[in-house]
Design a protein around this motif. Structure first.
Motif, PDB file in Angstrom:
ATOM      1  N   SER A  94      86.951 139.463  81.897  1.00 30.54           N
ATOM      2  CA  SER A  94      87.282 138.606  80.508  1.00 30.54           C
ATOM      3  C   SER A  94      86.046 137.464  80.593  1.00 30.54           C
ATOM      4  N   VAL A  95      85.715 136.945  81.707  1.00 32.68           N
ATOM      5  CA  VAL A  95      84.847 135.980  81.746  1.00 32.68           C
ATOM      6  C   VAL A  95      83.374 136.712  81.590  1.00 32.68           C
ATOM      7  N   ASP A  96      83.186 137.442  82.098  1.00 31.78           N
ATOM      8  CA  ASP A  96      81.912 138.372  82.046  1.00 31.78           C
ATOM      9  C   ASP A  96      81.665 138.777  80.473  1.00 31.78           C
ATOM     10  N   ARG A  97      82.617 139.465  79.869  1.00 30.44           N
ATOM     11  CA  ARG A  97      82.653 139.767  78.444  1.00 30.44           C
ATOM     12  C   ARG A  97      82.434 138.509  77.451  1.00 30.44           C
ATOM     13  N   VAL A  98      83.195 137.541  77.668  1.00 29.95           N
ATOM     14  CA  VAL A  98      82.928 136.440  76.927  1.00 29.95           C
ATOM     15  C   VAL A  98      81.758 135.832  77.072  1.00 29.95           C
ATOM     16  N   THR A  99      81.264 135.244  78.097  1.00 25.69           N
ATOM     17  CA  THR A  99      79.897 134.893  78.591  1.00 25.69           C
ATOM     18  C   THR A  99      78.925 135.679  77.825  1.00 25.69           C
ATOM     19  N   SER A 100      78.990 137.047  78.085  1.00 23.95           N
ATOM     20  CA  SER A 100      77.932 137.935  77.518  1.00 23.95           C
ATOM     21  C   SER A 100      77.746 137.816  76.351  1.00 23.95           C
ATOM     22  N   ALA A 101      78.912 137.683  75.556  1.00 13.97           N
ATOM     23  CA  ALA A 101      78.861 137.707  74.160  1.00 13.97           C
ATOM     24  C   ALA A 101      78.429 136.643  73.576  1.00 13.97           C
ATOM     25  N   VAL A 102      78.732 135.493  74.288  1.00 15.11           N
ATOM     26  CA  VAL A 102      78.274 134.159  73.781  1.00 15.11           C
ATOM     27  C   VAL A 102      76.622 133.968  74.204  1.00 15.11           C
ATOM     28  N   CYS A 103      76.074 134.558  75.038  1.00 15.69           N
ATOM     29  CA  CYS A 103      74.769 134.757  75.592  1.00 15.69           C
ATOM     30  C   CYS A 103      74.134 135.374  74.290  1.00 15.69           C
ATOM     31  N   ARG A 104      74.586 136.601  73.816  1.00 17.33           N
ATOM     32  CA  ARG A 104      74.100 137.324  72.835  1.00 17.33           C
ATOM     33  C   ARG A 104      73.790 136.639  71.720  1.00 17.33           C
ATOM     34  N   LEU A 105      74.835 135.727  71.361  1.00 12.56           N
ATOM     35  CA  LEU A 105      74.953 134.819  70.061  1.00 12.56           C
ATOM     36  C   LEU A 105      74.236 133.409  70.302  1.00 12.56           C
ATOM     37  N   SER A 106      73.384 133.254  71.284  1.00 13.11           N
ATOM     38  CA  SER A 106      73.054 131.972  71.640  1.00 13.11           C
ATOM     39  C   SER A 106      72.081 131.484  70.930  1.00 13.11           C
ATOM     40  N   ARG A 107      71.262 132.604  70.325  1.00 13.95           N
ATOM     41  CA  ARG A 107      69.916 132.200  69.448  1.00 13.95           C
ATOM     42  C   ARG A 107      70.397 131.802  68.014  1.00 13.95           C
ATOM     43  N   THR A 108      71.559 132.211  67.454  1.00 17.86           N
ATOM     44  CA  THR A 108      71.946 131.883  66.318  1.00 17.86           C
ATOM     45  C   THR A 108      72.567 130.482  66.267  1.00 17.86           C
ATOM     46  N   TYR A 109      73.386 130.257  67.301  1.00 19.55           N
ATOM     47  CA  TYR A 109      74.088 128.954  67.308  1.00 19.55           C
ATOM     48  C   TYR A 109      73.568 127.889  68.091  1.00 19.55           C
ATOM     49  N   ILE A 110      72.837 128.050  68.956  1.00 12.85           N
ATOM     50  CA  ILE A 110      71.950 126.964  69.976  1.00 12.85           C
ATOM     51  C   ILE A 110      70.659 126.654  69.637  1.00 12.85           C
ATOM     52  N   LYS A 111      70.566 125.574  69.019  1.00 15.17           N
ATOM     53  CA  LYS A 111      69.175 125.135  68.896  1.00 15.17           C
ATOM     54  C   LYS A 111      68.734 123.973  69.609  1.00 15.17           C
ATOM     55  N   PHE A 112      67.488 124.059  70.078  1.00 15.66           N
ATOM     56  CA  PHE A 112      66.970 123.078  71.011  1.00 15.66           C
ATOM     57  C   PHE A 112      65.746 122.469  69.872  1.00 15.66           C
ATOM     58  N   PRO A 113      65.841 121.042  70.035  1.00 14.22           N
ATOM     59  CA  PRO A 113      64.814 120.081  69.049  1.00 14.22           C
ATOM     60  C   PRO A 113      63.442 120.719  69.379  1.00 14.22           C
ATOM     61  N   THR A 114      62.600 120.224  68.261  1.00 12.85           N
ATOM     62  CA  THR A 114      61.152 120.603  68.433  1.00 12.85           C
ATOM     63  C   THR A 114      60.542 119.789  67.663  1.00 12.85           C
ATOM     64  N   GLY A 115      59.064 119.531  67.894  1.00  5.76           N
ATOM     65  CA  GLY A 115      58.297 118.697  67.239  1.00  5.76           C
ATOM     66  C   GLY A 115      58.915 117.392  67.283  1.00  5.76           C
ATOM     67  N   GLN A 116      58.753 116.599  66.265  1.00  2.00           N
ATOM     68  CA  GLN A 116      58.995 115.074  66.222  1.00  2.00           C
ATOM     69  C   GLN A 116      60.498 114.794  66.689  1.00  2.00           C
ATOM     70  N   TYR A 117      61.356 115.719  66.210  1.00  2.00           N
ATOM     71  CA  TYR A 117      62.766 115.292  66.627  1.00  2.00           C
ATOM     72  C   TYR A 117      62.711 115.601  68.276  1.00  2.00           C
ATOM     73  N   LEU A 118      61.985 116.556  68.645  1.00  2.00           N
ATOM     74  CA  LEU A 118      62.135 116.420  70.338  1.00  2.00           C
ATOM     75  C   LEU A 118      61.404 115.322  71.100  1.00  2.00           C
ATOM     76  N   SER A 119      60.618 114.501  70.545  1.00  2.00           N
ATOM     77  CA  SER A 119      59.941 113.428  71.023  1.00  2.00           C
ATOM     78  C   SER A 119      60.957 112.198  70.793  1.00  2.00           C
ATOM     79  N   ASP A 120      61.795 112.189  69.652  1.00  2.00           N
ATOM     80  CA  ASP A 120      62.725 111.284  69.306  1.00  2.00           C
ATOM     81  C   ASP A 120      63.986 111.516  70.311  1.00  2.00           C
TER      82      ASP A 120
END
Length: 181
Positions: free
Chosen positions: A106-132
């Protein structure tokens, strides 16, 4: 003579007794819990857990004809419990009535699924927002605050910008001097 030989051979052979599999029917464990208990156990609110279940169900649902497949809700709860507590698979499994192997899958399946969807839901700051964000983080780092039972700040030490160990900040604070005297 042949019969005695066969009996002796059977005695020498080790017989492995397998434990009979027992299946526990796991019903929705969220039903009997208050929202506060759910947050304490899983570190998420009920609505967020249900959002994760609906989001991850198409990926983590077992497509088999077995009647005892672990439901997506239980898989998500097992994974959240494991991640929230940092506990062993056996303890997490015991709390929800699952075997160690089921918890690991279960842990393997759920964490793998979350990793596959990470680009959709996890956003890292870029540009001016990153420096702020960096600037605000470094302004926060190096501060040690204490509060009373009513969550009022009673002491604040902000002498060292950047990263300094908490024990060093406490040693050089007025609060430490009050405790020692």
């Amino acid at each position: 003579m042949a019969n005695a030989y066969r009996v002796a051979r059977l005695r020498r052979r080790r017989v492995v007794l397998r434990r009979q599999k027992t299946f526990k029917r796991v019903i929705d464990p969220l039903n009997g819990l208050t929202d506060e208990d759910i947050f304490c156990r899983y570190r998420f609110r009920r609505e967020t857990i249900m959002f994760l279940v609906t989001l991850l169900s198409p990926v983590i649902q077992y497509h088999s004809r077995k009647s005892m497949a672990v439901s997506p809700l239980i898989q998500v709860l097992v994974t959240l419990r494991f991640l929230a507590t940092g506990s062993f698979y056996r303890l997490v499994g015991d709390s929800l009535g699952l075997s160690i192997a089921s918890v690991a899958r279960s842990v393997d399946r759920v964490t793998s699924a979350v990793c596959r969807l990470s680009r959709t839901y996890i956003k890292f700051p870029t540009g001016q927002y990153l420096s702020d964000t960096k600037k605000k983080f470094f302004e926060l780092a190096g501060k040690c605050m204490t509060c009373d039972a009513s969550y009022r700040i009673t002491n604040c030490v902000a002498k060292w910008p950047g990263s300094v160990h908490d024990s060093r900040m406490f040693k050089h604070s007025h609060l430490c001097q009050k405790f020692e005297n």
